[in-house]
Design an enzyme around this catalytic site. Structure first.
Site: not given
Ligand SMILES: *[C@@H]1O[C@H](CO)[C@@H](O)[C@H](O)[C@H]1NC(C)=O
Ligand SMILES: *[C@@H]1O[C@H](CO)[C@@H](O)[C@H](O)[C@H]1NC(C)=O
Length: 756
Positions: A612, A697, A729
């Site tokens: 991320s 995601d 995610h």
């Protein structure tokens, strides 16, 4: 947030309108991926905590005590590699005796909660297909002391309490003072839980499978938003004649017609509401604001029978609100409130609303920490809370001040009433539950252990002594201690160094058997957390577990640079519009500090990994060889490649708008993007990189992983792309988690292995 690292969420998205990969004819596998399962193996053995151990270790939930405060229940799941199934149980454990906890296996899973001090309710799916509904059973617990032996057991059979209209009900909260069960379900716009099955069928048979949108959120986290939204329901639940528990059959939707939806998607649960003898307090997104670019949430109360309209307790000027709780008497509601709409990582302050006086006031205005969970003491004199503090999540106590004369965000409070006192010092605490006789139950994990349940004893409601009282923390459960006893996991060592502007903290987890004085022996990994408003905390993780890296032989360094939480709001806020700036000065300084201090580490065998925002950092480091980290291989999981395009494609647009100083077409954001978008520096990329992305995601769409892969392939840089078509995610499926670890350690081993 874009959650990655440990427990915290992060915010970015993906493209599901594309044909999912698994539905296409799979391309011919390349030779590399055909041999991928045979060219590497994990370090394993009785003294190694390997990824297989991580995947199969018991995963305890959080403990909840009964009304008598003498027993607690904890859900536990355990995955087996043999049958590839997740086995669920509940454990009942004593709080005041040393009797062994009782395990009740739940063959069909389900949820459990206390009905009374000796009865557990079990909600489980029954029936197939269209007939599937959630059914509620009562399970009697026997807990008795005869002469000198205490026994804990259950009756073999459980008694039927009643059935719900759907199988999708959940988030049960029962207050025996009210005889009402409150729960949530996703319902169609008519708000009718009894009509859900009929509408589901109509929706499924609509003759096409299009989704049509006139507003955001069209999709969120990992789900395309359909016609159903979350709501709360109430139904009577009480003991009838003969002591038999009975679930009513009138399901009331007290939020019908309000535009309020709670729990708040995608992470909302029972923390989003609380139940008193007569009312529900809940938080909901502002129904008048477009959800994708606002974070504002209001707190409301509504009566359990839904007879009156909900009443707003918040001022209307707030940003997000979280975790409303009633006082024990039901005359106050407390919640966590953020000031700024559009900023999900603003400081979380404690607010109380006195329902009798109609006065709202903020308590922790002077305290530079963000409260997470709140709970009133049995006599309502003390508010207990959890909050991140220096890379731990601690339990704090704060005396409840007298209610001021009128509502105010800045009441004149002495330090005693505005600065909470820490009751724990390590680990990551959650699920605080004050109990009678000066006790507080909580669940905590750490770098070295998944959740266990603890009790603090000796708490005082005497306001003068909250700070100084000699409390004692006692561990009540040991779910994984045996399984981990031979593994010598690292506790994590704090280190501090001068960052760009402030002292910065990081963690070191040394590999087992680390020998001081050995020269250039150990490969080293830098772990970069997501968020960026998050932190590496003394907490267990089943996804990014720093001890897994240490146990595979890496000297593991996890730094909390600018943007990190738990060190005060200034450090958190300072990453705004500076993604490629201060955090990298911090990490570079920390990196140099470690290499100087530990000659045992081999700087020629250095790698870095992040997800991320941490994946942004990996792509950013690729473009900036002048930093001179010297990484031989990189790993980017669900990371930002083209920050500008993310500003359009992510689900939570407020996140981009806050972080980059405007919308992607605004002048200021454009200038920041010009400076700090990883895609602008691709010409410098040269380090071998593993890219992993989940197709579901929607926070940070898979095209970011694919884009980075295409760039590296064309540049002739060794690369591997791993796509998980069903993961969001986070990589959650057990088998996928094992594959994730395999690919990561295989990749690093290829470039810095050799200690074999
Ligand atoms: C919800 O409210 C609407 C009117 O706004 C009404 O037609 C409907 O019957 C209500 N549904 C429930 C379940 O109360
Ligand atoms: C990195 O890429 C940018 C943009 O292409 C370029 O201006 C810069 O000189 C490069 N830096 C290095 C160290 O190669």
């Amino acid at each position: 947030m874009w959650f990655s690292g440990i427990g915290i969420p992060i915010s970015i998205l993906g493209l599901v309108s594309q044909v999912p990969l698994q539905n296409q004819n799979p391309p011919e596998p390349t030779p590399a991926s055909m041999v991928s399962t045979v060219d590497f193996s994990f370090k394993e053995g009785p003294d190694v905590f390997s990824p297989k151990d991580l995947v199969t270790l018991a995963r305890p939930g959080t403990g909840v005590a009964n009304s008598a405060g003498d027993l607690l229940i904890v859900p536990v799941s355990k995955y087996s590699l043999d049958d590839k199934k997740n086995h669920k149980s509940i454990f009942i454990a004593p709080i005041e005796s040393t009797v062994q906890p009782l395990e009740i296996p739940l063959a069909n899973g389900g949820d459990a909660f206390w009905l009374d001090y000796r009865t557990v309710a079990h909600a489980v799916d029954e029936g197939e297909g269209k007939d599937k509904v959630k059914t509620l059973y009562a399970l009697s617990i026997k807990y008795e002391t005869e002469s000198s032996t205490t026994t804990l057991s259950t009756l073999d059979t459980s008694a039927l309490i009643g059935k719900f209209p759907t199988a999708s009900v959940g988030n049960f909260k029962f207050n025996s003072k009210s005889d009402y069960l409150v729960f949530s379900d996703n319902v169609f716009p008519d708000g009718d839980i009894n009509a859900v099955k009929k509408h589901d069928e109509e929706w499924e048979n609509r003759g096409d499978n299009a989704y049509v949108y006139d507003d955001t959120f069209e999709r969120q986290w990992d789900t395309w938003v359909g016609p159903k939204r979350s709501s709360l329901f109430t139904v009577t639940l009480a003991k009838g004649p003969g002591g038999k528990w009975i679930l009513g059959n009138e399901f009331v939707n007290p939020l019908n017609g309000t535009g309020h939806h709670t729990p708040v998607e995608p992470f909302g649960g029972t923390d989003d509401f609380d139940v008193s003898a007569s009312h529900i307090a809940y938080t909901t997104k502002d129904p008048k604001l477009p959800p994708a670019w606002h974070t504002k949430q209001g707190v409301y109360i509504v009566d359990l029978e839904g007879k009156t309209k909900p009443k707003e307790l918040t001022s209307g000027k707030q940003g997000a609100t979280h975790g409303p709780v009633f006082s024990q008497k039901g005359d106050k509601v407390a919640w966590v409130e953020l000031d700024e709409d559009g900023y999900e990582s603003d400081r979380g302050k404690v607010v109380i609303y006195d329902l009798n006086k109609d006065v709202r006031f903020t308590l922790t205005q002077k305290w530079d920490r963000s409260a997470a969970e709140l709970a009133f003491s049995p006599d309502d004199k003390v508010l207990y809370l959890t909050a991140g503090d220096i890379a731990r999540i601690k339990v704090f106590a704060l005396p409840v001040p007298p209610t001021p004369k009128s509502s105010t965000t800045h009441p004149d409070l002495s330090d005693e009433y505005s600065t909470p006192h820490a009751l724990t010092s390590n680990g990551a605490a959650a699920a605080i539950q004050p109990l009678a006789n000066g006790r507080l139950l909580f669940t905590s994990s750490s770098f070295t252990s998944p959740n266990d349940v603890f009790v603090i004893r000796g708490l005082s409601e005497d306001l003068d002594s909250v700070a100084v009282k000699k409390t004692k923390v006692e561990q009540l459960t040991k779910f994984t201690a045996d399984a981990l006893s031979s593994k010598s996991l690292s506790l994590g060592e704090d280190f501090w160094f001068d960052g760009a502007e402030k002292k910065i903290q990081g963690w070191i987890l040394k590999p087992p058997g680390f020998k001081e004085g050995a020269k250039k022996k150990y490969p080293i990994v830098l772990l970069i957390h997501g968020g960026p408003q998050g932190a590496w905390e003394d907490q267990w993780s089943t996804r990014w577990n720093p001890n897994i890296f240490a146990q595979q032989g890496y000297f593991t360094v996890a730094i909390n640079p600018t943007g990190s939480t738990t060190f005060g709001q200034e450090l958190t806020d300072a990453i705004q519009k500076d993604w490629g700036g201060k955090p990298f000065v911090d990490m570079l300084n920390g990196w140099k500090y470690i290499l100087d201090k530990y000659p045992e580490v081999d700087p020629d065998r250095a790698v870095a990994a992040g997800a991320s925002w941490g994946g942004y950092a990996i792509n950013w480091i690729q473009g900036h060889p002048e930093y001179g980290f010297g990484f031989k291989a990189l790993f980017c999981h669900d990371g930002v490649f083209d920050a500008k395009y993310n500003g359009y494609s992510t689900d939570e647009l407020f996140f981009f708008n806050h972080e980059w100083g405007g919308r992607p077409w605004d002048k200021e954001a454009q200038a920041v993007l010009e400076k700090y978008n990883p895609a602008n520096f691709v010409s410098n990329w040269s380090t071998p990189q593993l890219i992993v992305h989940g197709s579901k995601d929607y926070r940070l769409p898979e095209t970011d992983g694919i884009g980075a892969f295409h760039a590296l392939q064309q540049l002739g840089v060794p690369t591997r792309l791993v796509i998980f078509p069903d993961e969001n995610h986070w990589v959650l499926n057990h088998g996928n988690s094992l594959k994730w670890n395999f690919e990561v350690f295989r990749w690093f081993d290829k470039f810095v292995g050799g200690d074999k």
